[in-house]
Design a protein around this motif. Structure first.
Motif, short mmCIF file in Angstrom:
data_model
loop_
_atom_site.label_atom_id
_atom_site.label_comp_id
_atom_site.label_asym_id
_atom_site.label_seq_id
_atom_site.Cartn_x
_atom_site.Cartn_y
_atom_site.Cartn_z
N ALA A 30 -48.97 14.85 -1.76
CA ALA A 30 -49.53 16.17 -2.76
C ALA A 30 -50.73 15.93 -3.89
O ALA A 30 -51.34 16.61 -4.07
CB ALA A 30 -47.84 16.42 -3.26
N GLU A 31 -50.73 14.64 -3.96
CA GLU A 31 -51.48 14.99 -5.10
C GLU A 31 -53.33 14.15 -4.52
O GLU A 31 -53.93 14.31 -5.18
CB GLU A 31 -51.83 13.47 -6.71
N GLY A 32 -53.18 14.12 -3.79
CA GLY A 32 -54.26 13.90 -3.31
C GLY A 32 -54.85 15.42 -2.27
O GLY A 32 -56.00 15.54 -2.37
N MET A 33 -54.45 16.00 -1.98
CA MET A 33 -54.62 17.96 -1.63
C MET A 33 -54.62 18.33 -3.01
O MET A 33 -55.06 19.48 -2.37
CB MET A 33 -53.05 18.51 -1.32
N PHE A 73 -51.36 21.55 -13.01
CA PHE A 73 -50.51 21.60 -13.61
C PHE A 73 -49.09 21.29 -14.10
O PHE A 73 -48.40 20.54 -14.08
CB PHE A 73 -50.36 22.93 -15.00
N VAL A 74 -49.15 22.09 -12.61
CA VAL A 74 -47.38 22.67 -11.62
C VAL A 74 -47.58 20.60 -11.10
O VAL A 74 -46.31 19.82 -10.75
CB VAL A 74 -47.37 22.88 -10.58
N GLY A 75 -48.24 20.49 -10.45
CA GLY A 75 -48.52 19.19 -9.67
C GLY A 75 -48.65 18.08 -10.19
O GLY A 75 -47.50 17.36 -10.34
N TYR A 76 -48.79 17.64 -11.55
CA TYR A 76 -49.20 17.00 -12.33
C TYR A 76 -47.92 16.53 -13.25
O TYR A 76 -47.07 15.65 -13.84
CB TYR A 76 -50.44 16.80 -13.53
N PHE A 77 -47.31 17.72 -13.75
CA PHE A 77 -45.79 18.07 -14.32
C PHE A 77 -44.82 17.15 -13.50
O PHE A 77 -43.77 16.47 -13.81
CB PHE A 77 -45.51 19.43 -14.72
N ILE A 78 -44.82 17.80 -12.18
CA ILE A 78 -43.60 16.90 -11.23
C ILE A 78 -43.99 15.21 -11.65
O ILE A 78 -43.41 14.51 -11.26
CB ILE A 78 -43.93 17.72 -9.48
N PHE A 84 -45.04 17.59 -2.72
CA PHE A 84 -44.56 18.16 -4.06
C PHE A 84 -42.77 18.41 -4.28
O PHE A 84 -42.12 17.76 -4.86
CB PHE A 84 -44.90 18.66 -5.68
N SER A 85 -42.28 19.14 -3.13
CA SER A 85 -40.38 19.37 -3.32
C SER A 85 -40.35 18.84 -2.17
O SER A 85 -39.01 18.10 -2.66
CB SER A 85 -40.53 20.98 -2.45
N LEU A 86 -40.79 18.08 -1.29
CA LEU A 86 -39.83 17.23 -0.69
C LEU A 86 -40.16 16.19 -1.60
O LEU A 86 -38.95 14.83 -1.44
CB LEU A 86 -40.89 16.39 0.71
N THR A 87 -40.64 15.83 -2.55
CA THR A 87 -40.51 14.09 -2.78
C THR A 87 -39.51 14.65 -3.86
O THR A 87 -38.42 13.31 -4.40
CB THR A 87 -42.21 14.20 -4.01
N GLY A 88 -38.79 15.81 -4.11
CA GLY A 88 -38.17 15.80 -5.29
C GLY A 88 -36.66 15.68 -3.90
O GLY A 88 -35.47 15.15 -4.46
N ILE A 89 -36.35 15.76 -2.80
CA ILE A 89 -35.28 15.73 -2.36
C ILE A 89 -34.97 14.53 -2.16
O ILE A 89 -33.77 13.76 -1.98
CB ILE A 89 -36.19 16.41 -0.91
N PHE A 90 -36.32 13.71 -1.14
CA PHE A 90 -36.30 12.10 -1.15
C PHE A 90 -35.27 11.06 -2.27
O PHE A 90 -34.99 10.01 -2.71
CB PHE A 90 -37.39 11.41 -0.76
N ILE A 126 -38.09 20.32 -6.87
CA ILE A 126 -37.94 21.46 -5.84
C ILE A 126 -38.59 22.25 -5.98
O ILE A 126 -39.42 22.93 -5.33
CB ILE A 126 -36.88 20.71 -5.50
N ILE A 127 -37.74 22.53 -6.99
CA ILE A 127 -37.80 24.23 -7.39
C ILE A 127 -39.09 24.55 -7.98
O ILE A 127 -40.11 25.77 -7.33
CB ILE A 127 -36.82 24.62 -8.66
N LEU A 128 -40.22 23.55 -8.56
CA LEU A 128 -41.99 23.82 -9.33
C LEU A 128 -42.31 23.67 -7.95
O LEU A 128 -43.26 24.36 -8.18
CB LEU A 128 -42.51 23.12 -10.24
N GLY A 129 -42.07 22.65 -7.10
CA GLY A 129 -43.19 22.85 -5.92
C GLY A 129 -43.15 24.57 -5.40
O GLY A 129 -44.08 24.46 -5.12
N ILE A 130 -41.62 24.94 -4.66
CA ILE A 130 -41.60 25.98 -4.05
C ILE A 130 -42.23 27.16 -5.07
O ILE A 130 -42.82 28.63 -4.25
CB ILE A 130 -39.83 26.32 -4.52
N LEU A 131 -42.30 27.14 -6.23
CA LEU A 131 -42.82 28.48 -7.40
C LEU A 131 -44.25 27.78 -6.94
O LEU A 131 -44.96 29.45 -6.83
CB LEU A 131 -42.11 28.50 -8.61
N GLY A 132 -44.69 27.14 -6.89
CA GLY A 132 -45.78 26.49 -6.75
C GLY A 132 -46.59 27.43 -5.54
O GLY A 132 -48.29 28.28 -5.53
N PHE A 133 -46.08 27.27 -4.68
CA PHE A 133 -46.88 26.76 -3.03
C PHE A 133 -46.00 28.75 -3.24
O PHE A 133 -47.17 29.53 -3.07
CB PHE A 133 -45.37 27.03 -2.82
#
Length: 402
Positions: free
Chosen positions: A123-126, A23-28, A89-95, A183-190
């Protein structure tokens, strides 16, 4: 009776605790899905083919990461793959933020968007098959159909919610707001994934090579790929389609698609075990074709919304219906690779669909993209029927030999 109810509730809660990573990944992913095609086409001034190609780059990198993720899952367990995906996913937010700040220079901005899409694909592949395998290892393979269904609810429900919310965030804060939230959601998921116990393969058999496994699941995967065209055409081009006809709220189609997709998964969750995966896939592909034809011949936005909902309902059970059959073709020790290989075909579908349908739009006009998509899904319907006939012939030969 109470103990059975409690056990069922515990299993459901356990499944949710794993598919929440999906959910977190596909929401991003969904946050930028509705806004990037318009940003690339309208703000940066590139063609629809370029917009479709950039969006599709995500699925190219996903394609190549699937094999690696399957190897990690079968060898080291799903937790490392999930952790890697959340970081990506967090890195995608940065770019994405960098691309937004360079919008005054279209080529530079597009270059950073390319990096963003490639990272999103990694990110999606993993994360694609990891939560499914994690849940199967935790609660048992007898719940495979339910696990795949729950995972699909998480992924497409997240896409639908994220797509609608992404439009609102982009309107208020631009791509910068979407980047920060990613970025925030990726960190929380991690951080949440770090708290969970890893599961490793307990089967003593030696795992088969990924490419051998891929060959076994390929017939079902190809059928899935053709079925995925409907989702690809709606997710990538529906906002531009609405814009072409001067209709409002194109992103709402993604929400309706996702809503009916989730409803189909929840309401009809037991039909796969009851009727079998191939029969369910045939019915779903027929419904999806009908939905795309409704959009193709829609004379107003409300009819297109109905078509999106019918398409979502049809697409809802295709992945689990064919997936349950596909993973039965390999040993339990290779299920991680089987699901990863099977998932490759939806990536292939989504990767090819962007530039292909974008080319149809540029050459023949936007009016024809959903008619073209319906034709491809109909071919998938024919393939599913062929798989059904093949299964009957194999069963007949087996009975004759015994």
């Amino acid at each position: 009776m109470d103990s059975l109810v409690n056990r069922s509730e515990n299993i459901n809660l356990s499944l949710i605790s794993y598919v929440c990573f999906t959910f977190v990944g596909y929401f991003i992913i969904g946050l930028s899905l509705s806004v990037l095609p318009i940003f690339i086409n309208k703000s940066l001034g590139f063609s629809l083919v370029i917009a479709g190609l950039v969006i599709s780059l995500q699925y190219v990198s996903t394609f190549f990461l699937r094999a690696y993720s399957g190897k990690i899952i079968d060898g080291k367990g799903p937790k490392p793959a999930v952790l890697f995906s959340m970081i990506s996913f967090s890195l995608t937010g940065i770019f994405l933020i960098i691309a937004y700040y360079f919008k005054f220079s279209p080529l530079i901005s597009l270059s950073f968007l390319v990096v963003t899409r490639l990272l999103t694909g990694c990110a999606e592949g993993m994360v694609g098959a990891s939560p499914i395998n994690w849940a199967i290892m935790a609660v048992g393979d007898k719940h495979t159909a339910k696990i795949i269904s729950y995972n699909g609810v998480a992924s497409y429900g997240a896409l639908a919610i994220g797509a609608s919310l992404g439009v609102t965030i982009e309107h208020e804060f631009g791509l910068y707001g979407i980047g920060v939230l990613s970025i925030i959601l990726g960190i929380l998921g991690f951080l949440f994934a770090k708290t969970k116990e890893n599961k490793t393969n307990t089967h003593p058999q030696e795992s088969q090579s990924f490419w051998k496994v891929l060959g076994k699941v390929a017939p079902f995967g190809l059928c899935l790929a053709l079925g995925g065209i409907g989702f690809a055409s709606i997710s990538t081009f529906i906002t531009l389609y609405y814009n072409h006809f001067h209709w409002n709220n194109g992103a709402l189609c993604l929400s309706v698609f996702g809503g009916l997709f989730v409803a189909g998964r929840l309401i009809f969750s037991n039909v796969i075990n009851h009727y079998g995966g191939i029969k369910v896939a045939i019915a779903c592909l027929l419904v999806e074709t009908t939905g795309l034809l409704i959009i193709a011949f829609a004379s107003h936005s409300q009819m297109a919304l109905i078509g999106a909902g019918v398409t979502g309902l049809g697409f809802s059970l295709i992945f689990p219906a064919l997936g349950v059959v596909a993973i039965k073709t390999v040993s339990p020790s290779s299920q991680g690779s089987a699901l990863a290989g099977y998932g490759l075909f939806i990536d292939l579908s989504l990767g090819v669909a962007g530039p292909l349908i974008g080319g149809i739009a540029d050459i023949y006009g936007m009016n024809y993209i959903f008619l073209f998509s319906a034709a491809l899904v109909f071919i998938g319907l024919g393939l599913a029927y062929a798989l059904k006939i093949k299964s009957k012939i194999e069963l007949l030969n087996k009975n004759l030999n015994t």
